[in-house]
Scaffold this active site. Structure first.
Site, short mmCIF file in Angstrom:
data_model
loop_
_atom_site.label_atom_id
_atom_site.label_comp_id
_atom_site.label_asym_id
_atom_site.label_seq_id
_atom_site.Cartn_x
_atom_site.Cartn_y
_atom_site.Cartn_z
N PRO A 36 0.83 -1.21 0.00
CA PRO A 36 0.00 0.00 0.00
C PRO A 36 0.86 1.26 0.00
O PRO A 36 1.68 1.46 0.89
CB PRO A 36 -0.78 -0.10 1.32
N GLU A 37 0.70 2.06 -1.02
CA GLU A 37 1.32 3.37 -1.04
C GLU A 37 0.20 4.39 -0.86
O GLU A 37 -0.92 4.03 -0.56
CB GLU A 37 2.10 3.57 -2.35
N LYS A 53 1.13 7.76 3.76
CA LYS A 53 0.60 6.41 3.91
C LYS A 53 -0.08 6.21 5.27
O LYS A 53 -0.42 5.08 5.63
CB LYS A 53 1.74 5.39 3.78
N ARG A 104 1.48 -9.86 6.82
CA ARG A 104 2.87 -9.82 7.30
C ARG A 104 3.03 -8.98 8.56
O ARG A 104 4.12 -8.85 9.07
CB ARG A 104 3.79 -9.32 6.18
N ARG A 131 15.74 -0.51 -1.83
CA ARG A 131 14.59 -1.09 -2.53
C ARG A 131 14.98 -1.44 -3.97
O ARG A 131 15.77 -0.74 -4.61
CB ARG A 131 13.42 -0.09 -2.56
#
Ligand SMILES: [Zn+2]
Length: 260
Positions: A2-3, A59, A122, A250
């Site tokens: 989710p951004e 976010k 997670r 990333r």
């Protein structure tokens, strides 16, 4: 994951919970409560209250109650917000849409039925009471060119890492950042402070375009680079083999022919 575009869709569904009285709060996973607060304190702060405002900074989803406290929700890598059995966004590309009850970390039950649930496989997200909003930069949708320029100025960090630094600009994650740098034709490994005024202008308009276009398409996974995010991926504009490397921790994809 989710951004800001996904969290924006969560905010929109959470807005349908405004005004409903909270009957009970279930903390299924005490580890999911952040900020060093006892889970019972979160329950006590919300019970018998109503959410009166929904906000989002980057976010972070913020739900204000009628007695002045705020519930903050972060979604980590796999978090999903569900209201009355409906997910905030359909068919998440970054995770399973399976509804394993074990993934339900936090549930708000409303009077007369209905519930707001945070599901997180997670469990890298979390809820917090009165989160420190001052630790976040301005939301990316509100960042003007001067603010962007200030965020980059003098920094020796790669421009990609700087854009994803939530204390500078809130909301940009891995996918959005790769797509907007590709649109701006700027190499993500470039030192942030090395961009000249023309490049900052290009970056700013690419950021706005990326947020607008991907928001309309349905999320951060709908970018132009998305289908090419693999070892043999090619630039959808010029056909060059994409470069793949870790930048700012990333996995990053970019076109070495056009992004300079
Ligand atoms: Zn290219």
């Amino acid at each position: 994951m989710p951004e800001m575009l996904e969290v924006e869709s969560y905010r929109q569904i959470a807005s349908r919970a405004l005004g409903r009285r909270i009957e009970a709060v279930e903390v299924r996973d005490p580890w999911f409560v952040k900020g060093g607060i006892d889970p019972d304190a979160v329950v006590a702060a919300l019970r018998r209250r109503r959410f009166v405002a929904d906000r989002r900074i980057g976010k972070l989803l913020l739900l204000d109650t009628d007695d002045g406290s705020t519930l903050g929700v972060r979604f980590g890598m796999t978090g999903v917000l569900e209201l009355d059995g409906v997910d905030g966004i359909d068919g998440l590309a970054y995770g399973s849409t399976r509804r394993d009850p074990a993934w339900e970390r936090f549930i708000v039950h409303f009077d007369g039925g209905g519930s707001l649930r945070v599901r997180d496989a997670r469990r890298l997200g979390g809820v917090e009471l009165d989160p420190d909003e001052s630790r976040l930069g301005p939301d990316a949708t509100t960042v003007d060119r001067t603010t962007l320029s200030d965020a980059l100025f003098g920094s020796a960090a790669p421009v990609k890492a700087r854009l994803m630094d939530q204390s500078r600009i809130a909301g940009l994650g891995n996918l959005l950042t790769d797509d907007l740098l590709w649109r701006a034709r700027i190499d993500p490994t470039r030192t942030a402070g090395s961009l000249d005024a023309g490049e900052v202008r290009r970056l700013h308009s690419a950021m706005r375009a990326t947020l607008r276009v991907l928001g309309r398409r349905g999320g951060s996974h709908t970018g132009d680079l998305q289908d090419q995010r693999h070892r043999d991926g090619h630039c959808p504009r010029c056909g060059s083999l994409l470069q793949r490397q870790s930048v700012g921790g990333r996995t990053t994809y970019w076109c070495p022919a056009e992004q300079i």
